[in-house]
Design a protein around this motif. Sequence first.
Motif, PDB file in Angstrom:
ATOM      1  N   THR A  38       0.845  -7.502   2.022  1.00  0.00           N
ATOM      2  CA  THR A  38      -0.210  -6.868   2.803  1.00  0.00           C
ATOM      3  C   THR A  38      -0.632  -7.798   3.935  1.00  0.00           C
ATOM      4  O   THR A  38      -0.445  -9.014   3.841  1.00  0.00           O
ATOM      5  N   LYS A  73       0.837  -1.213   0.000  1.00  0.00           N
ATOM      6  CA  LYS A  73       0.000   0.000   0.000  1.00  0.00           C
ATOM      7  C   LYS A  73       0.868   1.258   0.000  1.00  0.00           C
ATOM      8  O   LYS A  73       0.529   2.258  -0.595  1.00  0.00           O
ATOM      9  N   GLY A  74       2.014   1.194   0.691  1.00  0.00           N
ATOM     10  CA  GLY A  74       2.884   2.371   0.806  1.00  0.00           C
ATOM     11  C   GLY A  74       2.882   2.873   2.238  1.00  0.00           C
ATOM     12  O   GLY A  74       1.820   3.068   2.823  1.00  0.00           O
ATOM     13  N   GLU A  98       0.971   2.663  11.426  1.00  0.00           N
ATOM     14  CA  GLU A  98       0.013   1.845  10.679  1.00  0.00           C
ATOM     15  C   GLU A  98      -1.166   1.380  11.517  1.00  0.00           C
ATOM     16  O   GLU A  98      -2.186   0.987  10.985  1.00  0.00           O
TER      17      GLU A  98
HETATM   18  P1  FAD Z   1      -3.486  -1.964   6.477  1.00  0.00           P
HETATM   19  O1  FAD Z   1      -4.799  -1.498   5.978  1.00  0.00           O
HETATM   20  O2  FAD Z   1      -2.541  -0.959   7.038  1.00  0.00           O
HETATM   21  O3  FAD Z   1      -3.663  -3.116   7.537  1.00  0.00           O
HETATM   22  C1  FAD Z   1      -4.559  -4.197   7.381  1.00  0.00           C
HETATM   23  C2  FAD Z   1      -4.566  -4.976   8.687  1.00  0.00           C
HETATM   24  O4  FAD Z   1      -3.286  -5.585   8.872  1.00  0.00           O
HETATM   25  C3  FAD Z   1      -4.761  -4.124   9.925  1.00  0.00           C
HETATM   26  O5  FAD Z   1      -6.107  -3.921  10.217  1.00  0.00           O
HETATM   27  C4  FAD Z   1      -4.039  -4.927  10.969  1.00  0.00           C
HETATM   28  O6  FAD Z   1      -4.848  -5.988  11.398  1.00  0.00           O
HETATM   29  C5  FAD Z   1      -2.866  -5.493  10.227  1.00  0.00           C
HETATM   30  N1  FAD Z   1      -1.678  -4.628  10.307  1.00  0.00           N
HETATM   31  C6  FAD Z   1      -1.193  -3.822   9.330  1.00  0.00           C
HETATM   32  N2  FAD Z   1      -0.060  -3.210   9.713  1.00  0.00           N
HETATM   33  C7  FAD Z   1       0.152  -3.606  10.976  1.00  0.00           C
HETATM   34  C8  FAD Z   1       1.184  -3.315  11.921  1.00  0.00           C
HETATM   35  N3  FAD Z   1       2.187  -2.475  11.649  1.00  0.00           N
HETATM   36  N4  FAD Z   1       1.104  -3.912  13.132  1.00  0.00           N
HETATM   37  C9  FAD Z   1       0.097  -4.754  13.431  1.00  0.00           C
HETATM   38  N5  FAD Z   1      -0.903  -5.073  12.563  1.00  0.00           N
HETATM   39  C10 FAD Z   1      -0.873  -4.506  11.366  1.00  0.00           C
HETATM   40  N6  FAD Z   1       5.997   0.017   2.243  1.00  0.00           N
HETATM   41  C11 FAD Z   1       6.717   0.827   1.441  1.00  0.00           C
HETATM   42  O7  FAD Z   1       6.380   2.017   1.329  1.00  0.00           O
HETATM   43  N7  FAD Z   1       7.809   0.351   0.760  1.00  0.00           N
HETATM   44  C12 FAD Z   1       8.193  -0.948   0.831  1.00  0.00           C
HETATM   45  O8  FAD Z   1       9.189  -1.321   0.190  1.00  0.00           O
HETATM   46  C13 FAD Z   1       7.442  -1.823   1.638  1.00  0.00           C
HETATM   47  N8  FAD Z   1       7.751  -3.130   1.746  1.00  0.00           N
HETATM   48  C14 FAD Z   1       6.924  -3.964   2.442  1.00  0.00           C
HETATM   49  C15 FAD Z   1       7.198  -5.323   2.466  1.00  0.00           C
HETATM   50  C16 FAD Z   1       6.324  -6.192   3.080  1.00  0.00           C
HETATM   51  C17 FAD Z   1       6.599  -7.651   3.060  1.00  0.00           C
HETATM   52  C18 FAD Z   1       5.148  -5.675   3.721  1.00  0.00           C
HETATM   53  C19 FAD Z   1       4.163  -6.586   4.346  1.00  0.00           C
HETATM   54  C20 FAD Z   1       4.903  -4.339   3.751  1.00  0.00           C
HETATM   55  C21 FAD Z   1       5.789  -3.462   3.130  1.00  0.00           C
HETATM   56  N9  FAD Z   1       5.569  -2.092   3.147  1.00  0.00           N
HETATM   57  C22 FAD Z   1       6.334  -1.282   2.356  1.00  0.00           C
HETATM   58  C23 FAD Z   1       4.571  -1.500   4.091  1.00  0.00           C
HETATM   59  C24 FAD Z   1       3.230  -1.314   3.430  1.00  0.00           C
HETATM   60  O9  FAD Z   1       3.289  -0.325   2.441  1.00  0.00           O
HETATM   61  C25 FAD Z   1       2.157  -0.939   4.460  1.00  0.00           C
HETATM   62  O10 FAD Z   1       2.531   0.249   5.086  1.00  0.00           O
HETATM   63  C26 FAD Z   1       1.932  -2.000   5.516  1.00  0.00           C
HETATM   64  O11 FAD Z   1       2.024  -3.282   4.979  1.00  0.00           O
HETATM   65  C27 FAD Z   1       0.518  -1.840   6.131  1.00  0.00           C
HETATM   66  O12 FAD Z   1      -0.451  -1.964   5.128  1.00  0.00           O
HETATM   67  P2  FAD Z   1      -1.399  -3.253   4.952  1.00  0.00           P
HETATM   68  O13 FAD Z   1      -1.387  -3.572   3.489  1.00  0.00           O
HETATM   69  O14 FAD Z   1      -0.959  -4.350   5.820  1.00  0.00           O
HETATM   70  O15 FAD Z   1      -2.842  -2.737   5.243  1.00  0.00           O
END
Ligand code: FAD
Length: 307
Positions: free
Chosen positions: A231, A192-193, A292
Amino acid sequence: MLRSAQRTALLAASRSGALRTLAENTALLRPVVDRFVAGTTVDEVVAVARDLTADRCVTVDHLGEDTTDRARAAANVDAYRTLLRRLGDDGLAPRVEVSVKLSALGQALPGVDAEKIALDHARQVCEAAHAVGTTVTVDMEDHTTTDSTLGIVRDLRVDHPWVGAVVQAGLRRTEGDCRDLAGPGSRVRLCKGAYDEPASVAFRHRHEVDLSYVRCLRILMDGDGLPMVATHDPVLIDIARHLGRDRPHEIQMLHGVRPREQQALAAAGETVRVYLPYGTEWYGYFVRRLAERPANLAFFARSLLTR
Ligand code: FAD
């Protein structure tokens, strides 16, 4: 997700050098940080990675973003070389690969040759990965770096076509980037970012980001590369599993986030890769994780109060 003003404040704090120095030198925070960060040494991260490989794959990140010191950027390359040699010696490659942030390798240095230094350094990391038979994924940072980062990935792929790219569904440009990156063999992580981006370049509402994520997912799943679906969002994971049911793909999650779901997906036959950071410079990464999710902030506050 945190209310937007709180999230903006936390993400601004994640870039503050003074807060970073204070936090990284405060032992009090360590137990809370440990949920997301696998220690500070190669021994510690390798032990966690080895355990995870029982049912999952891993991508290890040596923390150290926004480096403005050339010697530090070179030291980060050495850290990756040491880590990769160890992964090879311990037989953990290729189930364990590495992720790199170009701002740790020189992209954020002052001066006109920053991009060239980052490319040279990233090339050295790729050569060390190739020597032990594993891969590298280049993380994506804030939108001011997107063109430079994708350009460097393109250059690296000339010799190392397995280099992974990352795209952020939160940015308006990303559908186009997915089309460009969906060619044969192309490893692309869709997330997502994690950065606070202006409305001129990014979707500001959660729902818009989710819709963009699905559009990008469709493009990658219809392409010829390897979509890496990063995600923790259960709805998006279900959609990805449905769209990807007859083609190779990976689900990726962060260390310390939804570990039981990671195990359940692996048990259901999904390839699950865990993003596993380690190192002393954990501050920026840790504060983005707090931003987040409100529960993380509460967990953090509780741990401090109950010590
Ligand atoms: P969200 O809508 O934020 O979360 C969905 C659900 O997931 C939440 O309701 C909660 O239950 C759970 N959750 C999410 N985050 C957390 C947390 N921190 N702690 C506990 N529970 C949580 N971002 C970049 O900008 N650049 C990158 O290179 C990058 N690489 C990534 C690599 C991986 C493998 C992952 C998983 C994420 C990466 N991200 C990166 C971070 C990403 O952009 C999001 O900020 C992050 O994954 C939270 O978004 P979400 O898709 O999980 O959805």
